[in-house]
Design a protein around this motif. Structure first.
Motif, PDB file in Angstrom:
ATOM      1  N   GLN A   1       0.848  -1.195   0.000  1.00 34.50           N
ATOM      2  CA  GLN A   1       0.000   0.000   0.000  1.00 34.50           C
ATOM      3  C   GLN A   1       0.886   1.248   0.000  1.00 34.50           C
ATOM      4  O   GLN A   1       1.758   1.393   0.863  1.00 34.50           O
ATOM      5  CB  GLN A   1      -0.905   0.022   1.245  1.00 34.50           C
ATOM      6  N   VAL A   2       0.657   2.099  -0.992  1.00 35.56           N
ATOM      7  CA  VAL A   2       1.430   3.337  -1.047  1.00 35.56           C
ATOM      8  C   VAL A   2       0.620   4.427  -0.360  1.00 35.56           C
ATOM      9  O   VAL A   2      -0.520   4.687  -0.729  1.00 35.56           O
ATOM     10  CB  VAL A   2       1.716   3.743  -2.519  1.00 35.56           C
ATOM     11  N   LYS A   3       1.221   5.014   0.625  1.00 33.75           N
ATOM     12  CA  LYS A   3       0.512   6.058   1.377  1.00 33.75           C
ATOM     13  C   LYS A   3       0.566   7.379   0.599  1.00 33.75           C
ATOM     14  O   LYS A   3       1.604   7.731   0.059  1.00 33.75           O
ATOM     15  CB  LYS A   3       1.167   6.235   2.750  1.00 33.75           C
ATOM     16  N   SER A   4      -0.603   8.038   0.517  1.00 32.31           N
ATOM     17  CA  SER A   4      -0.607   9.329  -0.182  1.00 32.31           C
ATOM     18  C   SER A   4      -0.504  10.464   0.827  1.00 32.31           C
ATOM     19  O   SER A   4      -1.089  10.403   1.898  1.00 32.31           O
ATOM     20  CB  SER A   4      -1.894   9.480  -1.006  1.00 32.31           C
ATOM     21  N   GLU A   5       0.274  11.475   0.467  1.00 32.42           N
ATOM     22  CA  GLU A   5       0.396  12.679   1.288  1.00 32.42           C
ATOM     23  C   GLU A   5      -0.441  13.769   0.642  1.00 32.42           C
ATOM     24  O   GLU A   5      -0.217  14.114  -0.526  1.00 32.42           O
ATOM     25  CB  GLU A   5       1.866  13.128   1.368  1.00 32.42           C
ATOM     26  N   GLN A   6      -1.417  14.304   1.385  1.00 36.08           N
ATOM     27  CA  GLN A   6      -2.335  15.325   0.875  1.00 36.08           C
ATOM     28  C   GLN A   6      -3.002  14.884  -0.427  1.00 36.08           C
ATOM     29  O   GLN A   6      -3.275  15.675  -1.319  1.00 36.08           O
ATOM     30  CB  GLN A   6      -1.605  16.655   0.643  1.00 36.08           C
ATOM     31  N   GLY A   7      -3.245  13.547  -0.553  1.00 35.70           N
ATOM     32  CA  GLY A   7      -3.918  13.031  -1.730  1.00 35.70           C
ATOM     33  C   GLY A   7      -3.001  12.776  -2.909  1.00 35.70           C
ATOM     34  O   GLY A   7      -3.458  12.438  -3.990  1.00 35.70           O
ATOM     35  N   ILE A   8      -1.667  12.912  -2.738  1.00 37.93           N
ATOM     36  CA  ILE A   8      -0.707  12.738  -3.831  1.00 37.93           C
ATOM     37  C   ILE A   8       0.145  11.491  -3.590  1.00 37.93           C
ATOM     38  O   ILE A   8       0.693  11.302  -2.497  1.00 37.93           O
ATOM     39  CB  ILE A   8       0.216  13.976  -3.960  1.00 37.93           C
ATOM     40  N   ILE A   9       0.246  10.634  -4.615  1.00 37.80           N
ATOM     41  CA  ILE A   9       1.140   9.471  -4.564  1.00 37.80           C
ATOM     42  C   ILE A   9       2.376   9.810  -5.390  1.00 37.80           C
ATOM     43  O   ILE A   9       2.268  10.166  -6.568  1.00 37.80           O
ATOM     44  CB  ILE A   9       0.451   8.208  -5.130  1.00 37.80           C
ATOM     45  N   VAL A  10       3.554   9.723  -4.762  1.00 33.18           N
ATOM     46  CA  VAL A  10       4.819  10.040  -5.428  1.00 33.18           C
ATOM     47  C   VAL A  10       5.497   8.732  -5.821  1.00 33.18           C
ATOM     48  O   VAL A  10       5.730   7.868  -4.966  1.00 33.18           O
ATOM     49  CB  VAL A  10       5.745  10.869  -4.506  1.00 33.18           C
ATOM     50  N   GLU A  11       5.779   8.571  -7.111  1.00 35.04           N
ATOM     51  CA  GLU A  11       6.353   7.315  -7.621  1.00 35.04           C
ATOM     52  C   GLU A  11       7.710   7.031  -6.962  1.00 35.04           C
ATOM     53  O   GLU A  11       8.631   7.856  -6.995  1.00 35.04           O
ATOM     54  CB  GLU A  11       6.541   7.425  -9.140  1.00 35.04           C
TER      55      GLU A  11
ATOM     56  N   LYS B   1      -6.437   7.886  -3.770  1.00 34.56           N
ATOM     57  CA  LYS B   1      -7.873   7.762  -3.485  1.00 34.56           C
ATOM     58  C   LYS B   1      -8.288   8.685  -2.357  1.00 34.56           C
ATOM     59  O   LYS B   1      -9.389   9.201  -2.326  1.00 34.56           O
ATOM     60  CB  LYS B   1      -8.216   6.310  -3.129  1.00 34.56           C
ATOM     61  N   ASN B   2      -7.406   8.872  -1.389  1.00 37.34           N
ATOM     62  CA  ASN B   2      -7.772   9.653  -0.196  1.00 37.34           C
ATOM     63  C   ASN B   2      -7.302  11.100  -0.347  1.00 37.34           C
ATOM     64  O   ASN B   2      -6.313  11.509   0.255  1.00 37.34           O
ATOM     65  CB  ASN B   2      -7.159   9.018   1.062  1.00 37.34           C
ATOM     66  N   THR B   3      -8.022  11.847  -1.183  1.00 39.23           N
ATOM     67  CA  THR B   3      -7.653  13.257  -1.357  1.00 39.23           C
ATOM     68  C   THR B   3      -8.230  14.078  -0.208  1.00 39.23           C
ATOM     69  O   THR B   3      -9.120  13.632   0.515  1.00 39.23           O
ATOM     70  CB  THR B   3      -8.200  13.803  -2.697  1.00 39.23           C
ATOM     71  N   ASN B   4      -7.701  15.303  -0.061  1.00 40.48           N
ATOM     72  CA  ASN B   4      -8.215  16.209   0.973  1.00 40.48           C
ATOM     73  C   ASN B   4      -9.641  16.626   0.641  1.00 40.48           C
ATOM     74  O   ASN B   4     -10.107  16.452  -0.487  1.00 40.48           O
ATOM     75  CB  ASN B   4      -7.346  17.473   1.057  1.00 40.48           C
ATOM     76  N   GLU B   5     -10.323  17.225   1.638  1.00 43.40           N
ATOM     77  CA  GLU B   5     -11.700  17.700   1.402  1.00 43.40           C
ATOM     78  C   GLU B   5     -11.734  18.813   0.364  1.00 43.40           C
ATOM     79  O   GLU B   5     -12.670  18.938  -0.401  1.00 43.40           O
ATOM     80  CB  GLU B   5     -12.317  18.199   2.713  1.00 43.40           C
ATOM     81  N   SER B   6     -10.677  19.655   0.335  1.00 39.32           N
ATOM     82  CA  SER B   6     -10.645  20.745  -0.643  1.00 39.32           C
ATOM     83  C   SER B   6      -9.209  21.228  -0.824  1.00 39.32           C
ATOM     84  O   SER B   6      -8.347  20.991   0.029  1.00 39.32           O
ATOM     85  CB  SER B   6     -11.536  21.908  -0.196  1.00 39.32           C
ATOM     86  N   TYR B   7      -8.996  21.921  -1.958  1.00 41.32           N
ATOM     87  CA  TYR B   7      -7.672  22.437  -2.300  1.00 41.32           C
ATOM     88  C   TYR B   7      -7.806  23.885  -2.744  1.00 41.32           C
ATOM     89  O   TYR B   7      -8.734  24.228  -3.485  1.00 41.32           O
ATOM     90  CB  TYR B   7      -7.064  21.623  -3.455  1.00 41.32           C
ATOM     91  N   PRO B   8      -6.850  24.747  -2.324  1.00 41.98           N
ATOM     92  CA  PRO B   8      -6.933  26.141  -2.773  1.00 41.98           C
ATOM     93  C   PRO B   8      -6.538  26.255  -4.242  1.00 41.98           C
ATOM     94  O   PRO B   8      -5.603  25.590  -4.691  1.00 41.98           O
ATOM     95  CB  PRO B   8      -5.911  26.864  -1.865  1.00 41.98           C
ATOM     96  N   THR B   9      -7.254  27.069  -4.981  1.00 38.93           N
ATOM     97  CA  THR B   9      -6.887  27.347  -6.371  1.00 38.93           C
ATOM     98  C   THR B   9      -7.343  28.756  -6.729  1.00 38.93           C
ATOM     99  O   THR B   9      -8.065  29.399  -5.965  1.00 38.93           O
ATOM    100  CB  THR B   9      -7.486  26.294  -7.335  1.00 38.93           C
TER     101      THR B   9
ATOM    102  N   ARG C   1     -13.103  20.990  -4.309  1.00 39.62           N
ATOM    103  CA  ARG C   1     -12.957  19.550  -4.034  1.00 39.62           C
ATOM    104  C   ARG C   1     -12.211  18.843  -5.152  1.00 39.62           C
ATOM    105  O   ARG C   1     -11.293  18.081  -4.908  1.00 39.62           O
ATOM    106  CB  ARG C   1     -14.347  18.896  -3.908  1.00 39.62           C
ATOM    107  N   ASP C   2     -12.642  19.087  -6.410  1.00 38.82           N
ATOM    108  CA  ASP C   2     -12.061  18.367  -7.542  1.00 38.82           C
ATOM    109  C   ASP C   2     -12.345  19.144  -8.827  1.00 38.82           C
ATOM    110  O   ASP C   2     -12.969  20.204  -8.803  1.00 38.82           O
ATOM    111  CB  ASP C   2     -12.638  16.943  -7.636  1.00 38.82           C
TER     112      ASP C   2
END
Length: 737
Positions: A582-592, A654-662, A711-712
């Motif tokens: 299982q690759v853990k995502s940080e802030q919804g990002i998976i780094v290869e 899969k586990n992204t944050n609830e929202s992201y600033p843009t 959100r997305d």
């Protein structure tokens, strides 16, 4: 103040202006409401009955309405919030009071596809009730006024939502009904929550200069008073300052600070008759120097809401300009109370109202037939709430139209047949184009021909009034159905293709009925026709169908997987391969190739889930995530010397944050009310706002920079679509680089 004391204060207020009121029935209404709401509390923690009592107090003190209105105000929430029914209220009190209470109640028991649909139906219901009995809207405005006075107990999101609705709907309705004092208070209370910093700045600066301003007003009042006394003109004169929202709007429209706005003051002179109004005007112009182009005669040409007064702006002896309004006592009563001034009911509620004067309410309802929710609310704002322009027919009859109106609006205001056969127009004797903007006092002549081909589709974009747009729509609906179906089908198929949906999925026999139900049309041809004549949009049709199509697609996939599983022959058990790590995502990002590394989002392009992204390994700050279309992450940048191996593949987990600033940048034609429309778009898409910055350019354009949390990419696309639909918006983009 206790509940009993509040009720006694209400009775005292009513007795002062209507001693013949039916106090037994008012007491019965109070006791019924108190019993119905006994276990309910307001957000402030107070017993709920405090609110109906306060609304009844406003109806009595500010509007001076009849006994039935007081009873309905006390009962206004029982149908909506308790077990009480229309029949029960009709039986215990009267059918009229039951209708008033029902008219004020929202449509709470129906589920709507969108917030706009719900708002539209509530407004439509209120307007229908209002066209039968104008007191419905008077009680509703009193209800909203008390809610705004106690808005501090609501959540920040609710404060903004209700304030925006008040600014866009209830304050302008109050203006249209001539209830200026209530309109000002609603605007000020709304501004307090929509722009608390701007509101506080104005209020604090006014309080600092209060003594200086009061001294100026007192000096001017004495000058006017003394001169009118010398001439023996019976009068009352007093001064007032512009209210905070009026100052705020002037500062925003003219891009000025408070110190640069001088016409902060207005003086009222109230006299006995119309002749004295014009005499006083001469006296004012004798004492002070009039400012050219700033005189308006609303006595000769009253506003549609019945308002009459003379307005002139003059330069005071201190070099400070100010406005003077001159009117009779009767005009003043209508200016303060508006339509409420006409409702002087006798005991038992018998009396003659003047609903006939408010035919515009019925017209508003008729003009919205066939319009969808957003179009309805937009048209309502234009028809009801815009400033008016007064123009004349060649015979001298006055027509009032919304500001910015064109000869097309004028032609359809005369008659739909005139509009449909129009081939040209003259303004003040000269031929003009159809998009010519009419000004106050213009004499407009419409040239018609029986051989005319009828309206052009371009007229829908040129017309400003919803009356004209509605009549053009009706013409296309009736005369060009086959053409509308062809155009509508083409637009719908193009939008489906844009969203990656196959037409066969829509036409499938098992899905089509459910999809048609979503868009509220009996057949596809009816929907195509509506899109073709402008009563509906292809974007709305597809967005409403998308959820149902996605659900059906998921269902088909599940059925297919189940069928495949059944069809597979049984095979001996094979050893299971080891589960992937299982690759853990940080802030919804998976780094290869990396785990638990620090991730930050670049401020140059502010990516959100759904964007194509790439990572850059920084020195000491982890991986910086860019959008692939960001100039700072272009292919040319990635191969620069020293960058080898620092660009890395990243993806959304899969586990992204609830929202992201843009960030969004909106380029538009500068106009009044633009920021309110942008705020409405943000509110309707449930977008959390971090900040709004706007600047005007010399060539009358405005650039608004919106800092939001998203959100997305789906929510972002919906917001950008909604912003693009705003009148005057030219482009919405996401800054990068």
């Amino acid at each position: 103040m206790t509940i009993a004391e509040q009720y006694e204060n209400l009775v005292k207020t009513i007795r002062a202006y209507n001693p013949a009121a039916d106090f037994d029935r008012i007491r019965a209404a109070f006791e019924y409401a108190d019993k119905a709401h006994e276990n309910q509390k307001r957000k402030s923690g107070e017993p709920y009955i405090i609110h109906p009592l306060a609304v009844a107090q406003i109806v009595a003190e500010e509007l001076r309405l009849d006994s039935e209105s007081i009873e309905a105000a006390l009962l206004h929430d029982v149908i909506e919030d308790t077990a009480a029914t229309h029949d029960e209220i009709a039986k215990l009190f009267s059918p009229t009071i039951a209708d008033l209470v029902e008219g004020v109640s929202k449509l709470t028991r129906i589920q709507y596809a969108t917030k706009e649909d719900e708002q539209m139906e509530n407004l439509r219901k209120m307007l229908i009730a209002m066209s039968k009995d104008i007191r419905v809207i008077l009680i509703k405005i009193a209800d909203r006024l008390h809610n705004m006075r106690t808005m501090e107990y609501q959540s920040p999101a609710k404060q903004k939502q209700k304030s925006l609705e008040t600014m866009e709907i209830y304050a302008p309705i109050s203006h249209r009904l001539g209830m200026q004092r209530i309109k000002w208070e609603l605007e000020d209370l709304s501004l307090k929550y929509l722009d608390p910093v701007g509101y506080e700045e104005i209020v604090s600066k006014l309080s600092v200069k209060q003594r200086e301003y009061e001294a100026f007003m007192q000096r001017t009042q004495i000058q006017i008073d003394d001169r009118l006394n010398e001439l023996g003109i019976e009068h009352i004169v007093y001064g007032r300052m512009k209210h905070p929202y009026s100052i705020y709007r002037k500062m925003f429209n003219q891009n000025k600070s408070l110190d640069e706005i001088f016409d902060l003051f207005a003086f009222r002179v109230i006299v006995e008759n119309v002749g004295d109004c014009y005499n006083v005007l001469g006296v004012i112009h004798d004492i002070y120097k009039p400012i050219l182009g700033r005189f308006k005669d609303y006595i000769g040409t009253p506003k549609p809401n019945g308002y009459q007064s003379l307005h002139t702006t003059v330069m005071g002896t201190d070099g400070i300009p100010f406005e003077v309004q001159i009117r009779t006592r009767a005009m003043h009563e209508i200016a303060e109370y508006g339509v409420a001034a006409h409702w002087k009911y006798k005991q038992g509620g018998q009396g003659a109202g003047t609903e006939g004067k408010y035919e515009w309410v019925r017209r508003l309802l008729e003009n919205q037939e066939g319009a969808d929710a957003e179009e309805y609310i937009h048209s309502l704002k234009v028809d009801m709430f815009s400033d008016e322009v007064f123009v004349f027919t060649p015979g001298g009859d006055v027509q009032n139209l919304p500001a910015g109106a064109t000869p097309i609006d004028f032609a359809y205001a005369i008659h739909s047949a005139v509009g449909n056969h129009m081939v040209g127009a003259k303004v003040n004797g000269r031929i003009v184009t159809f998009d010519h903007v009419l000004k106050n006092g213009d004499i407009v002549e419409i040239l018609t021909s029986k051989a005319g081909k009828g309206p052009s589709r371009d007229w829908m974009n040129i017309a400003k009034s919803s009356e004209a747009r509605s009549k053009i729509r009706q013409w296309f609906k009736k005369e060009r159905r086959d053409e509308n179906i062809a155009n509508g089908r083409s637009a719908f198929e193009a939008e489906l293709k844009h969203c990656g949906i196959a037409m066969r999925d829509v036409l499938a026999a098992d899905t089509l009925p459910g999809l048609l139900k979503k868009v509220s049309y009996p057949t596809l041809d009816d929907m195509y026709a509506a899109i073709g004549y402008g009563g509906f949009t292809a974007q709305k049709a597809v967005s409403r169908m998308q959820g149902e199509l996605n659900r059906i697609a998921r269902q088909h996939q599940a059925e297919k997987a189940a069928a495949e599983a059944e069809a597979k022959p049984a095979r001996p058990e094979e050893p299971k391969p080891p589960a992937p790590k299982q690759v853990k995502s940080e802030q919804g990002i998976i780094v290869e190739g990396l785990d638990n590394c620090l991730v930050k989002f670049s401020k140059c392009c502010t990516p959100v889930p759904g964007d194509e992204i790439i990572g850059f390994i920084t020195r000491g700050y982890g991986v910086s995530v860019h959008r692939c279309d960001c100039p700072n992450a272009s292919p040319a940048k990635r191969v620069q010397p020293g960058q080898e191996g620092r660009w890395i593949h990243v993806s959304w987990g899969k586990n992204t944050n609830e929202s992201y600033p843009t960030t969004l940048e909106v380029v538009c034609k500068d106009r009044q009310g633009l920021l309110l429309d942008i705020s409405a778009a943000l509110s309707s898409t449930n977008t959390f706002v971090l900040g709004i910055q706007s600047r005007s350019t010399e060539d009358q354009f405005a650039i608004c920079r919106l800092e939001v949390r998203i959100r997305d990419s789906q929510q972002l696309a919906a917001l950008m679509r909604r912003l693009n639909q705003i009148s005057g918006v030219l482009k919405v983009n996401r800054p990068a680089g």
